[in-house]
Scaffold this motif. Structure first.
Motif, PDB file in Angstrom:
ATOM      1  N   LYS A 167       0.832  -1.212   0.000  1.00  0.00           N
ATOM      2  CA  LYS A 167       0.000   0.000   0.000  1.00  0.00           C
ATOM      3  C   LYS A 167       0.869   1.266   0.000  1.00  0.00           C
ATOM      4  N   LYS A 168       2.114   1.109   0.419  1.00  0.00           N
ATOM      5  CA  LYS A 168       3.088   2.216   0.406  1.00  0.00           C
ATOM      6  C   LYS A 168       2.564   3.472   1.096  1.00  0.00           C
ATOM      7  N   ILE A 169       1.872   3.280   2.211  1.00  0.00           N
ATOM      8  CA  ILE A 169       1.380   4.455   2.950  1.00  0.00           C
ATOM      9  C   ILE A 169       2.578   5.192   3.506  1.00  0.00           C
ATOM     10  N   ASN A 170       2.637   6.494   3.220  1.00  0.00           N
ATOM     11  CA  ASN A 170       3.840   7.251   3.541  1.00  0.00           C
ATOM     12  C   ASN A 170       3.496   8.627   4.080  1.00  0.00           C
ATOM     13  N   LEU A 171       4.536   9.412   4.328  1.00  0.00           N
ATOM     14  CA  LEU A 171       4.351  10.727   4.957  1.00  0.00           C
ATOM     15  C   LEU A 171       3.389  11.617   4.185  1.00  0.00           C
ATOM     16  N   ARG A 172       3.342  11.463   2.871  1.00  0.00           N
ATOM     17  CA  ARG A 172       2.450  12.311   2.067  1.00  0.00           C
ATOM     18  C   ARG A 172       0.978  11.940   2.267  1.00  0.00           C
ATOM     19  N   ASP A 173       0.717  10.722   2.748  1.00  0.00           N
ATOM     20  CA  ASP A 173      -0.662  10.350   3.105  1.00  0.00           C
ATOM     21  C   ASP A 173      -1.056  10.953   4.448  1.00  0.00           C
ATOM     22  N   LEU A 174      -0.056  11.187   5.265  1.00  0.00           N
ATOM     23  CA  LEU A 174      -0.312  11.726   6.602  1.00  0.00           C
ATOM     24  C   LEU A 174      -0.367  13.247   6.567  1.00  0.00           C
ATOM     25  N   PHE A 175       0.676  13.859   6.021  1.00  0.00           N
ATOM     26  CA  PHE A 175       0.723  15.315   5.890  1.00  0.00           C
ATOM     27  C   PHE A 175       1.125  15.639   4.466  1.00  0.00           C
ATOM     28  N   TYR A 233      -2.822   9.061  21.552  1.00  0.00           N
ATOM     29  CA  TYR A 233      -3.878   8.934  20.550  1.00  0.00           C
ATOM     30  C   TYR A 233      -3.274   8.218  19.351  1.00  0.00           C
ATOM     31  N   LYS A 234      -3.929   7.170  18.903  1.00  0.00           N
ATOM     32  CA  LYS A 234      -3.368   6.382  17.794  1.00  0.00           C
ATOM     33  C   LYS A 234      -4.323   6.434  16.602  1.00  0.00           C
ATOM     34  N   ILE A 235      -3.781   6.760  15.451  1.00  0.00           N
ATOM     35  CA  ILE A 235      -4.622   6.973  14.266  1.00  0.00           C
ATOM     36  C   ILE A 235      -4.231   6.013  13.148  1.00  0.00           C
ATOM     37  N   ALA A 236      -5.218   5.395  12.542  1.00  0.00           N
ATOM     38  CA  ALA A 236      -4.951   4.504  11.396  1.00  0.00           C
ATOM     39  C   ALA A 236      -4.776   5.353  10.141  1.00  0.00           C
ATOM     40  N   LEU A 237      -3.735   5.053   9.356  1.00  0.00           N
ATOM     41  CA  LEU A 237      -3.466   5.829   8.142  1.00  0.00           C
ATOM     42  C   LEU A 237      -3.967   5.079   6.912  1.00  0.00           C
ATOM     43  N   THR A 238      -4.482   5.837   5.968  1.00  0.00           N
ATOM     44  CA  THR A 238      -4.902   5.235   4.706  1.00  0.00           C
ATOM     45  C   THR A 238      -4.328   6.059   3.562  1.00  0.00           C
TER      46      THR A 238
END
Lengths: 373, 79
Positions: A167-175, A233-238
């Motif tokens: 899925k390559k979830i990375n910093l650009r998905d977060l911010f 606080y824990k957040i799931a990233l997509t």
């Protein structure tokens, strides 16, 4: 686990449920690169090495300053003015002399990221500049390297384990892309050493959990901790639909401009005059290369060098050392400039300089020196 | 009684809003919430941050429902 010494050294962590010899062996085979030997990097490095990670790289182009000492606990007053990576290696190597510690005494940039990351399994982002964080992110995505993000704002900290699967979830998905002017660093927003220490330690822990395949790793999750009230606080990233894109190819990445705050001297000034060229030779660990054709005159006898004509250098870049500082020269400084751009942009060489104006200018200087005597 | 939504703020957002928890009149979606929030707290207007609903990050305008918890997450960069 081969020796009694290793069993004794790690016996307490070997007792842990779901850890044992197999996890220890995974750690001993792992290669981890820590970018930044500061408030996050110091404790992170200490725990990685103490736990038995087999190969650890440290990349930082900074020297120790007095304002670092309250949070960068590998350093003391006597170390002020020394390169952080040199002091860090000297101290960390005493923990366990057999651990392979590599140091890179420069600030990360596009070419060094591609060059270095290829040699490591996991990258840990312990920097304090958002632009470098995007650079690390993009290189990790392109090279399929998982990376552990950690950052601090005053009494709060963030940790995430990114780019871990297809899925390559990375910093650009977060911010999505943010300029460094929009953000405060420790140096201008304040920081307590105990807090950077906690986040750096958590980065080491998440790395160990990832390598040892322990449960609860923060893969594709962001943990935010407030260390005043201990709320977390824990957040799931997509995958974000609106994110700015990671460069699609290494070539695109090499030409992307990141607004890096810490620029290496060899990127600002790759053109050396005669005096600076000779100074670099005296510093040692250099490969001096004449990129003129074999029969070109005059032959130089001021220093030792290899003759690799430009065409041959482009066909056989493996003749150029990746470990040494490269000093190029030619007749007038044009071919050496082409060779420099080729080595840096196409081959990810890091420390490359050339003699501005070429050997003809040198000869002129020699002649004028002779005349003046 | 007016329905409200719980909002958690972190980092510089909590600093600018002078609280890390607040309750806001139930907006229909996150775009409306952001508009109302920036009107109530002009000092956060220029700040960049991400939004999570019920501990999941979102990247598009998303409808809000009763008992949803919204977290406002600014990027941290210090180290």
């Amino acid at each position: 686990m081969q020796t009694l010494e290793l069993q004794q050294r790690y016996k307490t962590q070997l007792l842990l449920p779901n850890f044992g010899v197999s996890a220890q062996e995974k750690l001993s085979k792992a290669a981890v690169l820590v970018i930044g030997a500061g408030g996050l990097g110091c404790p992170c490095l200490q725990y990685l090495i103490a736990a038995g990670v087999g190969k650890v790289g440290i990349c930082d182009g900074d020297k120790v300053e007095i304002s670092n000492l309250h949070r960068q606990i590998l350093f003391n007053t006597n170390d002020i003015g020394s390169m952080k990576v040199d002091v860090a290696k000297m101290k960390l190597q005493t923990v366990y002399p057999l651990i392979d510690i590599k140091t890179y005494d420069y600030f990360l940039d596009n070419s060094s990221a591609i060059h270095l990351f290829a040699n490591y399994d996991i990258i840990i982002d312990c920097t304090d500049d958002i632009e470098v964080r995007y650079l690390i992110n993009d290189a990790c995505v392109l090279l399929n390297k998982p990376f552990v993000f950690g950052a601090v704002y005053q009494y709060e900290g963030q940790v995430a384990v990114l780019n871990t699967d297809e899925k390559k979830i990375n910093l650009r998905d977060l911010f999505d892309e943010i300029n460094s002017e929009d953000l405060l660093t420790c140096n201008n927003s304040g920081a307590l050493g105990a807090i950077t220490g906690l986040i750096g330690t958590m980065q080491a822990l998440e790395t160990i959990k990832y390598i040892a395949a322990l449960e609860g790793n923060l893969k594709n999750e962001l943990l935010i901790c407030n260390f005043l009230n201990y709320h977390h606080y824990k957040i799931a990233l997509t995958s974000s639909v609106k994110k700015t894109q990671v460069p699609q190819t290494i070539n695109d990445f090499m030409h992307k401009k990141y607004k890096l705050n810490c620029i290496n001297e060899y990127n600002i000034n790759t053109d050396l005059n005669q005096e600076a060229f000779l100074k670099k030779i005296k510093e040692g660990n250099v490969q001096v290369i004449d990129v003129r054709n074999e029969n070109e005159q005059p032959k130089i006898n001021y220093f030792l060098y290899d003759n690799i004509p430009l065409n041959e250098l482009i066909l056989h870049p493996e003749k150029v050392s990746k470990e040494k500082t490269i000093l190029l020269f030619c007749h007038a400084g044009i071919r050496s400039r082409i060779a420099l751009d080729f080595l840096k942009d196409e081959q990810q060489y890091i420390k490359v300089y050339h003699l501005k104006g070429g050997i003809i200018k040198w000869k002129d200087n020699e002649t004028s020196n002779e005349k003046s005597i | 009684m007016d329905e409200q939504i719980k909002i958690l703020a972190f980092g510089i957002l909590a600093e600018k809003m002078q609280t890390n928890v607040l309750f806001f009149s139930m907006p229909v979606d996150t775009d409306t919430l952001m508009k109302d929030l920036k009107k109530a707290y002009p000092s956060i207007d220029k700040l960049k941050f991400s939004i999570a609903i019920n501990k999941k990050i979102i990247s598009e305008n998303t409808p809000l429902h009763r008992e949803d918890e919204v977290a406002l997450l600014p990027p941290f960069s210090g180290g």
